[in-house]
Design an enzyme around this catalytic site. Structure first.
Site: not given
Ligand code: 4NP
Length: 168
Positions: A22, A28, A140
């Site tokens: 992800c 995720r 997300d």
């Molecule tokens: P992930 O969620 O891609 O599902 O781990 C996110 C976690 C952090 C960020 C974006 C998405 N971020 O921009 O810090």
């Protein structure tokens, strides 16, 4: 479709190596890894698989999954202990399937792939999800509330269950 061919190929292998990807590798993809790991153990299939997860954004490297994700996951019996790490080019050699959570992840992974063969390893998590027709990616949850995290887990449970069926 490309991904079907790759899945047919991986099904025949004794050891199946899967990388979930992800953006941050704190919500995720570590959840997908935790869900898959538990389901494989319950089916006694864990010896045939090697799992990991990674992110396209390195800003959370070294961190445990987001606390909210860990809490929601633990209520369903998943213990998320992965430490965030960025995707690396050698992942395309190391893994047989690279499972993207959303379409941006998918496009970036395909573009990053060092060869056409490596590109074929990149598949979408949502293509394994059949019971949620309104969704064409795993959204997300980072800026969402509790329901965003629950939705991710619902999608991942269904996707991982179907992925195991496709690969066994
Ligand atoms: P992930 O969620 O891609 O599902 O781990 C996110 C976690 C952090 C960020 C974006 C998405 N971020 O921009 O810090």
């Amino acid at each position: 479709m490309d991904s079907k061919k790759q899945i047919d190929k991986v099904r025949k292998q004794d050891k199946k190596k899967i990388l979930f990807v992800c953006l941050g590798n704190i919500c995720r993809s570590p959840a997908a890894e935790g869900v898959m790991e538990k389901m494989l153990k319950e089916e006694n299939l864990d010896k045939n698989f090697e799992l990991d997860s990674a992110g396209l954004y390195a800003g959370h490297a070294g961190e445990l999954p987001d606390r909210r994700m860990r809490i929601h996951a633990s209520r369903r019996g998943y213990d998320l202990t992965h430490r965030s790490r960025p995707v690396k080019i050698s992942d395309f050699d190391e893994f047989d399937l690279i499972v993207a959570m959303d379409n941006s992840n998918f496009d970036r992974l395909r573009a990053f792939a060092p060869s056409p063969e490596a590109e074929q390893k990149v598949v979408r998590m949502i293509d394994f999800v059949k019971g949620f027709p309104g969704y064409d990616y795993v959204p997300d949850p980072y800026y969402e509330g509790a329901e965003g995290f629950e939705l991710v887990l619902d999608l991942l449970e269904e996707g991982c269950r179907n992925m195991i069926e496709d690969l066994r």
